[in-house]
Design an enzyme around this catalytic site. Sequence first.
Site, PDB file in Angstrom:
ATOM      1  N   ASP A   2      31.532  12.915  62.176  1.00  0.00           N
ATOM      2  CA  ASP A   2      30.992  12.873  60.805  1.00  0.00           C
ATOM      3  C   ASP A   2      31.429  14.073  59.969  1.00  0.00           C
ATOM      4  O   ASP A   2      30.988  14.251  58.835  1.00  0.00           O
ATOM      5  CB  ASP A   2      29.456  12.779  60.833  1.00  0.00           C
ATOM      6  CG  ASP A   2      28.809  13.963  61.542  1.00  0.00           C
ATOM      7  OD1 ASP A   2      29.556  14.889  61.978  1.00  0.00           O
ATOM      8  OD2 ASP A   2      27.577  13.973  61.676  1.00  0.00           O
ATOM      9  N   ARG A  30      35.706  32.867  40.778  1.00  0.00           N
ATOM     10  CA  ARG A  30      36.008  32.742  39.352  1.00  0.00           C
ATOM     11  C   ARG A  30      34.816  32.220  38.554  1.00  0.00           C
ATOM     12  O   ARG A  30      34.819  32.286  37.339  1.00  0.00           O
ATOM     13  CB  ARG A  30      37.237  31.839  39.140  1.00  0.00           C
ATOM     14  CG  ARG A  30      38.539  32.542  39.488  1.00  0.00           C
ATOM     15  CD  ARG A  30      39.746  31.650  39.369  1.00  0.00           C
ATOM     16  NE  ARG A  30      39.784  30.652  40.424  1.00  0.00           N
ATOM     17  CZ  ARG A  30      40.742  29.742  40.560  1.00  0.00           C
ATOM     18  NH1 ARG A  30      41.737  29.704  39.699  1.00  0.00           N
ATOM     19  NH2 ARG A  30      40.718  28.883  41.557  1.00  0.00           N
ATOM     20  N   GLN A  31      33.810  31.695  39.269  1.00  0.00           N
ATOM     21  CA  GLN A  31      32.589  31.265  38.559  1.00  0.00           C
ATOM     22  C   GLN A  31      31.583  32.401  38.668  1.00  0.00           C
ATOM     23  O   GLN A  31      30.601  32.328  39.404  1.00  0.00           O
ATOM     24  CB  GLN A  31      32.063  29.977  39.179  1.00  0.00           C
ATOM     25  CG  GLN A  31      32.998  28.798  38.894  1.00  0.00           C
ATOM     26  CD  GLN A  31      32.595  27.554  39.645  1.00  0.00           C
ATOM     27  OE1 GLN A  31      31.429  27.188  39.635  1.00  0.00           O
ATOM     28  NE2 GLN A  31      33.548  26.921  40.304  1.00  0.00           N
ATOM     29  N   HIS A  34      38.458  38.605  42.406  1.00  0.00           N
ATOM     30  CA  HIS A  34      38.899  38.228  41.061  1.00  0.00           C
ATOM     31  C   HIS A  34      38.382  39.228  40.018  1.00  0.00           C
ATOM     32  O   HIS A  34      39.114  39.637  39.127  1.00  0.00           O
ATOM     33  CB  HIS A  34      38.439  36.809  40.763  1.00  0.00           C
ATOM     34  CG  HIS A  34      38.858  36.324  39.419  1.00  0.00           C
ATOM     35  ND1 HIS A  34      40.183  36.250  39.042  1.00  0.00           N
ATOM     36  CD2 HIS A  34      38.137  35.936  38.340  1.00  0.00           C
ATOM     37  CE1 HIS A  34      40.249  35.826  37.799  1.00  0.00           C
ATOM     38  NE2 HIS A  34      39.030  35.627  37.358  1.00  0.00           N
ATOM     39  N   LYS A  59      50.280  36.603  24.374  1.00  0.00           N
ATOM     40  CA  LYS A  59      50.512  35.316  23.710  1.00  0.00           C
ATOM     41  C   LYS A  59      50.451  35.521  22.211  1.00  0.00           C
ATOM     42  O   LYS A  59      49.496  36.104  21.703  1.00  0.00           O
ATOM     43  CB  LYS A  59      49.406  34.326  24.096  1.00  0.00           C
ATOM     44  CG  LYS A  59      49.614  33.673  25.425  1.00  0.00           C
ATOM     45  CD  LYS A  59      48.553  32.610  25.628  1.00  0.00           C
ATOM     46  CE  LYS A  59      48.567  32.199  27.090  1.00  0.00           C
ATOM     47  NZ  LYS A  59      47.384  31.474  27.491  1.00  0.00           N
ATOM     48  N   SER A  94      46.902  29.115  41.218  1.00  0.00           N
ATOM     49  CA  SER A  94      46.141  27.905  41.524  1.00  0.00           C
ATOM     50  C   SER A  94      47.057  26.693  41.275  1.00  0.00           C
ATOM     51  O   SER A  94      47.743  26.222  42.174  1.00  0.00           O
ATOM     52  CB  SER A  94      44.887  27.908  40.655  1.00  0.00           C
ATOM     53  OG  SER A  94      44.099  26.816  40.929  1.00  0.00           O
ATOM     54  N   THR A 134      49.816  29.088  34.714  1.00  0.00           N
ATOM     55  CA  THR A 134      49.920  30.377  34.025  1.00  0.00           C
ATOM     56  C   THR A 134      51.303  30.989  34.226  1.00  0.00           C
ATOM     57  O   THR A 134      51.983  31.381  33.268  1.00  0.00           O
ATOM     58  CB  THR A 134      48.850  31.352  34.599  1.00  0.00           C
ATOM     59  OG1 THR A 134      47.575  30.726  34.510  1.00  0.00           O
ATOM     60  CG2 THR A 134      48.840  32.682  33.860  1.00  0.00           C
ATOM     61  N   GLY A 143      49.535  26.952  39.190  1.00  0.00           N
ATOM     62  CA  GLY A 143      50.826  27.549  38.825  1.00  0.00           C
ATOM     63  C   GLY A 143      51.104  27.513  37.338  1.00  0.00           C
ATOM     64  O   GLY A 143      52.133  28.029  36.884  1.00  0.00           O
TER      65      GLY A 143
HETATM   66  C1  R5P Z   1      42.700  33.636  36.167  1.00  0.00           C
HETATM   67  O1  R5P Z   1      41.772  34.272  35.724  1.00  0.00           O
HETATM   68  C2  R5P Z   1      43.400  34.034  37.413  1.00  0.00           C
HETATM   69  O2  R5P Z   1      43.594  35.414  37.492  1.00  0.00           O
HETATM   70  C3  R5P Z   1      44.717  33.304  37.543  1.00  0.00           C
HETATM   71  O3  R5P Z   1      45.557  33.714  36.474  1.00  0.00           O
HETATM   72  C4  R5P Z   1      44.527  31.816  37.461  1.00  0.00           C
HETATM   73  O4  R5P Z   1      43.574  31.413  38.403  1.00  0.00           O
HETATM   74  C5  R5P Z   1      45.831  31.097  37.730  1.00  0.00           C
HETATM   75  O5  R5P Z   1      45.599  29.726  37.641  1.00  0.00           O
HETATM   76  P1  R5P Z   1      46.807  28.711  37.500  1.00  0.00           P
HETATM   77  O6  R5P Z   1      47.778  29.001  38.606  1.00  0.00           O
HETATM   78  O7  R5P Z   1      46.155  27.356  37.634  1.00  0.00           O
HETATM   79  O8  R5P Z   1      47.406  28.906  36.159  1.00  0.00           O
END
Ligand code: R5P
Length: 283
Positions: free
Chosen positions: A34, A91-92, A124, A184, A214, A218, A216
């Site tokens: 399970d 991150r939360q 983080h 940016k 995460s 960013t 990728g």
């Molecule tokens: C954001 O605050 C983190 O430091 C990373 O920049 C973020 O988690 C990267 O996420 P992803 O790869 O989805 O852009």
Amino acid sequence: MRVIAGSASARLGGALADLIGSPPVRTEIRQFPDGEVYLRLDEAVAGEDVAVVQTTYPNDRLIELFLLQEAARAGGARSVVAVVPYFAYSRQDVAFRPGEVVSARAIAELVSLKADRVITVDPHKEHVLGFFRVPAAGVTAVPALAERLRVEGVDIVLAPDKGALDRARLAAKHLGVDHDYLEKTRVSGTEVRVAPKSLDVRGKRVAIVDDIISTGGTIATAAGELRAQGASRVVAACTHGLFLNEAAARLRKAGCDAVIASDTIEGLASVVSAASAVASALR
Ligand code: R5P
């Protein structure tokens, strides 16, 4: 000290045990049909100081960590250090809307229930360490990443945003190269330009250093822009490589020549170990 490695951190746990000079505690870990976790220590840990090493990603690894901590406690360990290489849910860390759960605090409290101390790698945000109910320390894999970047050949280290500048600064200091952060700028209603705040990347070998990759997204956006601005080589580096949804392929397609990560999340890109940073904190 003895190391108990969970199944999410077998490699890092093994490297840590090597550094400590004592083999990892033998365990039997499997799943019932399970999905529930069955866990047994195959060696006595009574009277020992024990480091339980387990990343809490994906979710079921958190349960495994908790049960490993319990096994050490129930087995009479003198002390239990929870080594959480990648602390998922970190991150939360803030409630932005009423009713939102600060998951990082809830999970930290859970881990604290059966630990005397906690060590995590590149949290983080530093304030997350304050969510644990026992002393908690963050160590960094950035110097280890920097050593690998030396092999890659890097002229400039970039942070993906201003908030991540400390990490880029640390890596650059190890390498003896310049650092900067990506800014940016809105060019038009539909166009956003991402470029280093002050450095020119033309003809330069650039590394982008983040704590987590995460999806990728960013770094892919940044890599594409840096290529367009004339960077001769772009390397993506992170401590925690989740690499969701084919992120590594996405990064290469966007212009990254190499993608490197530490072993806090064990995968193909884990070419760097956080073990020595963790070992120092344990000592
Ligand atoms: C954001 O605050 C983190 O430091 C990373 O920049 C973020 O988690 C990267 O996420 P992803 O790869 O989805 O852009």
